[in-house]
Design a protein around this motif. Structure first.
Motif, short mmCIF file in Angstrom:
data_model
loop_
_atom_site.label_atom_id
_atom_site.label_comp_id
_atom_site.label_asym_id
_atom_site.label_seq_id
_atom_site.Cartn_x
_atom_site.Cartn_y
_atom_site.Cartn_z
N ARG A 168 -17.42 5.26 -15.73
CA ARG A 168 -17.39 5.66 -14.31
C ARG A 168 -16.56 6.93 -14.10
O ARG A 168 -16.97 7.85 -13.40
N GLY A 169 -15.37 7.01 -14.69
CA GLY A 169 -14.49 8.16 -14.48
C GLY A 169 -15.11 9.46 -14.97
O GLY A 169 -14.99 10.50 -14.31
N GLN A 170 -15.78 9.43 -16.12
CA GLN A 170 -16.41 10.64 -16.64
C GLN A 170 -17.60 11.06 -15.80
O GLN A 170 -17.86 12.25 -15.61
N ILE A 171 -18.33 10.09 -15.28
CA ILE A 171 -19.46 10.41 -14.39
C ILE A 171 -18.93 11.12 -13.14
O ILE A 171 -19.47 12.14 -12.71
N GLN A 172 -17.86 10.59 -12.57
CA GLN A 172 -17.29 11.20 -11.37
C GLN A 172 -16.73 12.59 -11.68
O GLN A 172 -16.82 13.49 -10.85
N ALA A 173 -16.18 12.80 -12.87
CA ALA A 173 -15.68 14.12 -13.26
C ALA A 173 -16.84 15.13 -13.35
O ALA A 173 -16.70 16.27 -12.91
N VAL A 174 -17.97 14.70 -13.92
CA VAL A 174 -19.14 15.58 -13.99
C VAL A 174 -19.61 15.92 -12.57
O VAL A 174 -19.89 17.08 -12.27
N ASP A 175 -19.66 14.91 -11.71
CA ASP A 175 -20.10 15.15 -10.33
C ASP A 175 -19.21 16.18 -9.63
O ASP A 175 -19.70 17.05 -8.91
N GLU A 201 -30.18 14.34 -14.48
CA GLU A 201 -31.46 15.04 -14.63
C GLU A 201 -31.31 16.42 -15.28
O GLU A 201 -32.27 16.95 -15.83
N THR A 202 -30.13 16.98 -15.27
CA THR A 202 -29.88 18.28 -15.88
C THR A 202 -29.70 18.19 -17.39
O THR A 202 -29.58 19.22 -18.06
N GLY A 203 -29.64 16.98 -17.93
CA GLY A 203 -29.47 16.79 -19.36
C GLY A 203 -28.06 16.40 -19.77
O GLY A 203 -27.81 16.12 -20.94
N VAL A 204 -27.12 16.37 -18.82
CA VAL A 204 -25.77 15.92 -19.12
C VAL A 204 -25.81 14.42 -19.37
O VAL A 204 -26.46 13.67 -18.63
N VAL A 205 -25.11 13.98 -20.43
CA VAL A 205 -25.11 12.56 -20.80
C VAL A 205 -23.67 12.09 -20.90
O VAL A 205 -22.82 12.75 -21.48
N VAL A 206 -23.40 10.93 -20.30
CA VAL A 206 -22.11 10.26 -20.45
C VAL A 206 -22.37 8.96 -21.19
O VAL A 206 -23.21 8.15 -20.77
N GLU A 218 -15.58 4.38 -30.85
CA GLU A 218 -14.32 3.73 -30.52
C GLU A 218 -14.30 3.18 -29.09
O GLU A 218 -13.30 2.63 -28.65
N GLY A 219 -15.38 3.39 -28.34
CA GLY A 219 -15.46 2.90 -26.97
C GLY A 219 -14.91 3.85 -25.93
O GLY A 219 -14.72 3.46 -24.78
N ASN A 220 -14.69 5.11 -26.32
CA ASN A 220 -14.22 6.13 -25.37
C ASN A 220 -15.41 6.81 -24.71
O ASN A 220 -16.40 7.11 -25.36
N ALA A 221 -15.28 7.08 -23.41
CA ALA A 221 -16.34 7.78 -22.70
C ALA A 221 -16.35 9.25 -23.12
O ALA A 221 -15.30 9.89 -23.18
N VAL A 222 -17.54 9.75 -23.44
CA VAL A 222 -17.71 11.15 -23.84
C VAL A 222 -18.84 11.78 -23.03
O VAL A 222 -19.79 11.10 -22.65
N VAL A 223 -18.69 13.07 -22.79
CA VAL A 223 -19.71 13.83 -22.06
C VAL A 223 -20.39 14.75 -23.05
O VAL A 223 -19.73 15.44 -23.84
N GLY A 224 -21.70 14.75 -23.04
CA GLY A 224 -22.47 15.62 -23.92
C GLY A 224 -23.70 16.13 -23.21
O GLY A 224 -23.81 16.06 -21.99
#
Length: 82
Positions: A22-29, A58-63, A68-74
């Motif tokens: 959730r936190g990484q999704i909100q950071a991307v937003d 939809e832009t291709g950003v993936v969270v 190790e269970g850490n959220a990553v943005v790619g």
């Protein structure tokens, strides 16, 4: 079996979105610039791959979660926007 969901970026993620990403999704937003022309914001799609959450914009950003269970943005290298 877990079902996915869709929502518009910038909106509060649905309850189905795990706290682990959730936190990484909100950071991307927050990083998406505003559109003065009123174009619609891209939408997120939440799916689960082998039990792990995967949110794709939809832009291709993936969270997703790493081993190790850490959220990553790619970025999806197969996306047309790349």
């Amino acid at each position: 079996m877990q079902l996915g969901t869709r929502w518009t970026s910038g909106d509060e993620p649905p309850a189905a979105v795990p706290d682990s990403i959730r936190g990484q999704i909100q950071a991307v937003d927050r990083a998406i610039p505003g559109d003065d022309l009123g174009q619609p914001r891209p939408r997120w799609t939440l799916t689960f791959l082998e039990g792990r959450p995967l949110a794709e914009l939809e832009t291709g950003v993936v969270v997703s979660l790493d081993a190790e269970g850490n959220a990553v943005v790619g970025h999806d290298p197969d996306d047309d926007f790349a």
